[in-house]
Design a protein around this motif. Structure first.
Motif, PDB file in Angstrom:
ATOM      1  N   SER A   1     -11.040  -6.965  -2.713  1.00 42.14           N
ATOM      2  CA  SER A   1     -10.623  -7.154  -4.102  1.00 42.14           C
ATOM      3  C   SER A   1      -9.347  -6.374  -4.407  1.00 42.14           C
ATOM      4  CB  SER A   1     -11.749  -6.708  -5.040  1.00 42.14           C
ATOM      5  OG  SER A   1     -11.355  -6.822  -6.382  1.00 42.14           O
ATOM      6  N   ARG A   2      -9.277  -5.122  -3.939  1.00 44.01           N
ATOM      7  CA  ARG A   2      -8.071  -4.315  -4.161  1.00 44.01           C
ATOM      8  C   ARG A   2      -6.880  -4.912  -3.426  1.00 44.01           C
ATOM      9  NH1 ARG A   2     -11.555   0.284  -3.492  1.00 44.01           N
ATOM     10  NH2 ARG A   2     -10.760   0.583  -1.364  1.00 44.01           N
ATOM     11  N   THR A   3      -7.128  -5.395  -2.198  1.00 42.30           N
ATOM     12  CA  THR A   3      -6.045  -6.009  -1.423  1.00 42.30           C
ATOM     13  C   THR A   3      -5.518  -7.266  -2.111  1.00 42.30           C
ATOM     14  OG1 THR A   3      -7.061  -5.187   0.624  1.00 42.30           O
ATOM     15  CG2 THR A   3      -5.405  -6.901   0.851  1.00 42.30           C
ATOM     16  N   TRP A   4      -6.449  -8.083  -2.650  1.00 42.18           N
ATOM     17  CA  TRP A   4      -6.055  -9.310  -3.343  1.00 42.18           C
ATOM     18  C   TRP A   4      -5.230  -9.004  -4.592  1.00 42.18           C
ATOM     19  CZ3 TRP A   4      -5.108 -14.155  -2.935  1.00 42.18           C
ATOM     20  CH2 TRP A   4      -5.090 -14.993  -4.042  1.00 42.18           C
ATOM     21  N   ARG A   5      -5.661  -7.991  -5.375  1.00 46.99           N
ATOM     22  CA  ARG A   5      -4.917  -7.618  -6.586  1.00 46.99           C
ATOM     23  C   ARG A   5      -3.528  -7.107  -6.229  1.00 46.99           C
ATOM     24  NH1 ARG A   5      -9.938  -5.402  -8.341  1.00 46.99           N
ATOM     25  NH2 ARG A   5      -9.222  -3.303  -7.756  1.00 46.99           N
ATOM     26  N   PHE A   6      -3.447  -6.335  -5.130  1.00 50.71           N
ATOM     27  CA  PHE A   6      -2.156  -5.809  -4.697  1.00 50.71           C
ATOM     28  C   PHE A   6      -1.219  -6.945  -4.281  1.00 50.71           C
ATOM     29  CE2 PHE A   6       0.598  -4.347  -1.193  1.00 50.71           C
ATOM     30  CZ  PHE A   6       1.304  -3.343  -1.852  1.00 50.71           C
ATOM     31  N   CYS A   7      -1.766  -7.943  -3.555  1.00 51.97           N
ATOM     32  CA  CYS A   7      -0.949  -9.067  -3.093  1.00 51.97           C
ATOM     33  C   CYS A   7      -0.449  -9.905  -4.276  1.00 51.97           C
ATOM     34  CB  CYS A   7      -1.737  -9.940  -2.128  1.00 51.97           C
ATOM     35  SG  CYS A   7      -2.097  -9.139  -0.544  1.00 51.97           S
ATOM     36  N   ARG A   8      -1.261 -10.022  -5.318  1.00 52.86           N
ATOM     37  CA  ARG A   8      -0.876 -10.825  -6.471  1.00 52.86           C
ATOM     38  C   ARG A   8       0.282 -10.179  -7.248  1.00 52.86           C
ATOM     39  NH1 ARG A   8      -5.822 -12.837 -10.035  1.00 52.86           N
ATOM     40  NH2 ARG A   8      -4.043 -13.808 -11.109  1.00 52.86           N
ATOM     41  N   ARG A   9       0.361  -8.821  -7.150  1.00 54.26           N
ATOM     42  CA  ARG A   9       1.436  -8.131  -7.848  1.00 54.26           C
ATOM     43  C   ARG A   9       2.787  -8.287  -7.154  1.00 54.26           C
ATOM     44  NH1 ARG A   9      -1.891  -2.521  -8.547  1.00 54.26           N
ATOM     45  NH2 ARG A   9      -3.423  -3.268 -10.076  1.00 54.26           N
ATOM     46  N   LEU A  10       2.767  -8.617  -5.869  1.00 53.50           N
ATOM     47  CA  LEU A  10       4.023  -8.727  -5.115  1.00 53.50           C
ATOM     48  C   LEU A  10       4.828  -9.954  -5.534  1.00 53.50           C
ATOM     49  CD1 LEU A  10       2.751  -7.757  -1.542  1.00 53.50           C
ATOM     50  CD2 LEU A  10       3.967  -6.301  -3.176  1.00 53.50           C
TER      51      LEU A  10
END
Length: 319
Positions: A310-319
């Motif tokens: 979940s944290r990885t997905w949120r981080f990727c969406r911010r890029l």
């Protein structure tokens, strides 16, 4: 010609030929695919276990310290052997240099011995957690866990060093074909043309100490655990207690059963044909299955993986 004569007279050969399944060419392609897929799964699974054990604050208990080291060992296990096997299966030259062979069996035996002790430390952790729950934080404190891990790695290194010193001195009299997928001490002893009584005896003694002693401690720990669990009144409590140990017991079985077959017999008399497939099992299949066994049977690890994803997905969406 001079190099060949020296090799025949007992000097170390420049290369060894790893036979693998060269005598069964119809099997090479399917085995190549199985090894490649297993290696990728082992890498992904064990890296995921290491990441969640290190990054998730809820998994900083002793059990997960040991589990992260077990996953790192499995990563090293597969990386020590599988890439070389894939290269050999994909080419007509199925060779490994003398130095490469020495490094391979040195690291392989180092990791194997270390894993024996790590598995015993994990059994100790489960024993204290179930049989002495009120004393758990006092007994299994962080510095003790780090010391147990250090003892495991140093013991494995000492075992490997002794094996390497004895094995590199063996003459091979021009023999270069190893009926195996990778270099292992029993296969090297089998290939030698000299009297290997000392090597056989030393290997048997070290294996008896580094395999049977940890195994005896594991069985003793689970004997006490079983007795404690059977005293629990509620069936739900018994299931929960057994559930915390079942993953470790499966991993212990997958690791120890092949190792006992391989090493608790004279290297001069063991069947290389059977031995090479058993070696293949515990060098790639077991490290591939371990992270899935712990993930499927452990709710804490599954929740930690979901949080990490979940944290990885949120981080990727911010890029």
């Amino acid at each position: 010609m001079r190099g060949e004569n020296q090799s025949f007279l007992g000097g170390p050969p420049k290369d060894f030929i790893l036979l693998g399944v060269s005598d069964r060419p119809w099997l090479e392609l399917s085995l190549y695919v199985v090894l490649l897929v297993s290696y990728l799964l082992a890498m992904l699974g064990n890296i995921a276990i290491i990441l969640v054990s290190r990054l998730d604050p809820q998994l900083h208990s002793p059990m997960y310290i040991f589990l992260s080291h077990l996953s790192f060992l499995d990563l090293c296990y597969t990386t020590t052997t599988v890439p070389q096997m894939l290269v050999n299966m994909g080419s007509t030259r199925k060779t490994i240099s003398f130095g490469g062979c020495t490094v391979q069996y040195a690291i392989f035996h180092w990791l194997g011995c270390t894993e024996c002790i790590i598995l015993a430390a994990m059994a100790l952790d489960r024993y204290v957690a179930i049989c002495e729950p009120l004393q758990y934080a006092i007994i299994m404190y962080h510095p003790l866990c780090q010391k147990l891990v250090a003892v495991a790695w140093l013991s494995g290194f000492g075992n490997s060093l002794v094996q390497v010193v004895l094995t590199v001195q063996l003459p091979f009299c021009g023999r270069q074909v190893l009926n195996n997928f990778f270099c292992e001490v029993p296969a090297m002893i089998k290939l030698s043309c000299a009297d290997t009584t000392m090597n056989d005896a030393m290997l048997a003694a070290l294996v008896a100490f580094f395999v049977l002693v940890p195994l005896a401690l594991i069985l003793l720990s689970y004997g006490f655990i079983a007795r404690a669990v059977l005293r629990i009144q509620s069936s739900r409590g018994r299931r929960k207690a057994f559930g915390t140990c079942s993953s470790h017991l499966v991993v212990v079985s997958l690791f120890y059963l092949p190792a006992i077959y391989m090493y608790l017999q004279s290297p001069s008399s063991y069947s290389q044909e059977q031995g090479k497939f058993i070696s293949l099992f515990y060098s790639i299949i077991t490290p591939t299955l371990n992270p899935f066994i712990y993930t499927l049977r452990n709710k804490d690890v599954k929740r930690a993986l979901r949080r990490l994803l979940s944290r990885t997905w949120r981080f990727c969406r911010r890029l």
